[in-house]
Design a protein around this motif. Structure first.
Motif, PDB file in Angstrom:
ATOM      1  N   ASN A 142       0.861  -1.174   0.000  1.00 11.46           N
ATOM      2  CA  ASN A 142       0.000   0.000   0.000  1.00 11.46           C
ATOM      3  C   ASN A 142       0.903   1.231   0.000  1.00 11.46           C
ATOM      4  N   VAL A 143       0.631   2.148  -0.910  1.00 10.68           N
ATOM      5  CA  VAL A 143       1.483   3.327  -1.067  1.00 10.68           C
ATOM      6  C   VAL A 143       0.638   4.586  -0.927  1.00 10.68           C
ATOM      7  N   VAL A 144       1.063   5.475  -0.027  1.00 12.31           N
ATOM      8  CA  VAL A 144       0.417   6.766   0.169  1.00 12.31           C
ATOM      9  C   VAL A 144       1.370   7.839  -0.354  1.00 12.31           C
ATOM     10  N   ALA A 145       0.868   8.717  -1.218  1.00  6.21           N
ATOM     11  CA  ALA A 145       1.735   9.733  -1.820  1.00  6.21           C
ATOM     12  C   ALA A 145       0.994  11.054  -1.959  1.00  6.21           C
ATOM     13  N   THR A 146       1.747  12.132  -1.979  1.00  7.36           N
ATOM     14  CA  THR A 146       1.168  13.460  -2.176  1.00  7.36           C
ATOM     15  C   THR A 146       1.006  13.742  -3.662  1.00  7.36           C
ATOM     16  N   GLY A 147       0.305  14.827  -3.952  1.00  6.31           N
ATOM     17  CA  GLY A 147       0.114  15.226  -5.337  1.00  6.31           C
ATOM     18  C   GLY A 147       1.414  15.549  -6.040  1.00  6.31           C
ATOM     19  N   ARG A 148       2.428  15.936  -5.269  1.00  8.18           N
ATOM     20  CA  ARG A 148       3.751  16.231  -5.857  1.00  8.18           C
ATOM     21  C   ARG A 148       4.576  14.974  -6.094  1.00  8.18           C
TER      22      ARG A 148
END
Length: 257
Positions: A200-206
């Motif tokens: 599971n990967v959580v990332a910002t818009g950048r």
């Protein structure tokens, strides 16, 4: 995307290619009562995310000029193919529920300027109505939209300054995994249970990582496979960011009419 993560000709059980998200829909304003809300669907996985705004912060934060964002996650008894007892009836919250609640909270706080929020609290509740894999990633992605709406609700009522910018970025999440040697994006349940590697990967818009949760369910994975999965995940979160922005832009346009 790297060459190792581009097996786009492989067709999965639901007709998707390996690097394709399930159909994602976000219905904002689903709840008439919450300050912000979004019903999000990742395929057959459906999660209701509500954001409740409170003017004020917990006592331990009072006087610091900062706000607070926290989250709770729960699953309805028949969200899956067999009924599970409510944890409130059991008298204790399960470890998985605690873990996912904390993950959602961390993910949202990563893109919030607490000083910009002021001494206000936003409580996010993510309730899984139907589960078919990826409930935590859907919850994070939908919770961001609910959070954004709650902040604008508070701004309209002057609890938050007109020029304040509590949100410093977007955040979304997606699952990836290796099945029969092939990296795949956004796993449905039938794929998740077969995955040799699950992540599971959580990332910002950048495109910055907030959290990466990866496990070898069978054989250990190597650096090349890890890079392929991360590239696949970032491509997926970029698509999710565009969906979030489109939904919020439509909301802003409607408010200006």
């Amino acid at each position: 995307m790297t060459e190792a993560s581009e097996p786009t000709t492989l067709i999965r059980a639901d007709g998707r290619t390996a690097d394709q998200l399930r159909e994602v829909t976000i219905e904002r304003g689903w709840s008439e009562h919450a300050e912000g809300s979004a019903l999000i669907s990742f395929g057959r996985t459906k999660v209701l995310c509500t954001a409740s705004f409170t003017n004020g912060v917990p006592r331990w934060m009072s006087g610091k000029g900062k706000g607070w964002v926290t989250a709770e996650y729960a699953m309805l008894p028949r969200a899956t193919n067999s009924r599970n007892d409510r944890e409130s009836v059991k008298g204790r919250i399960g470890g998985r529920t605690h873990e996912i609640s904390r993950l959602i909270g961390r993910s949202l706080r990563a893109v919030v300027d607490m000083k910009g929020l002021g001494e206000n609290t936003i409580q996010i509740d993510c309730d899984v109505l139907q589960a078919d894999g990826g409930t935590r990633t859907a919850a994070i992605t939908g919770a961001y939209v609910a959070l954004a709406d709650a902040i604008e609700w508070a701004r309209d009522r002057k609890f938050i300054g007109q020029r304040a910018k509590p949100l410093i970025d977007t955040v979304s999440a997606v699952s990836v995994g290796i099945i029969d040697g092939t990296p795949m994006l956004d796993l449905a349940y039938v794929e998740d249970v077969r995955a040799e590697t699950d992540m599971n990967v959580v990332a910002t818009g950048r495109g910055l990582f907030v959290e990466v949760q990866g496990t070898a369910e069978g054989a250990p994975f190597d650096r090349r496979e890890l890079d392929a999965l991360l590239d696949l995940a970032l491509a997926g979160t970029a698509d999710l960011t565009r969906i979030q922005q489109l939904v919020l832009a439509e909301a802003s346009a409607a408010a200006g009419e």
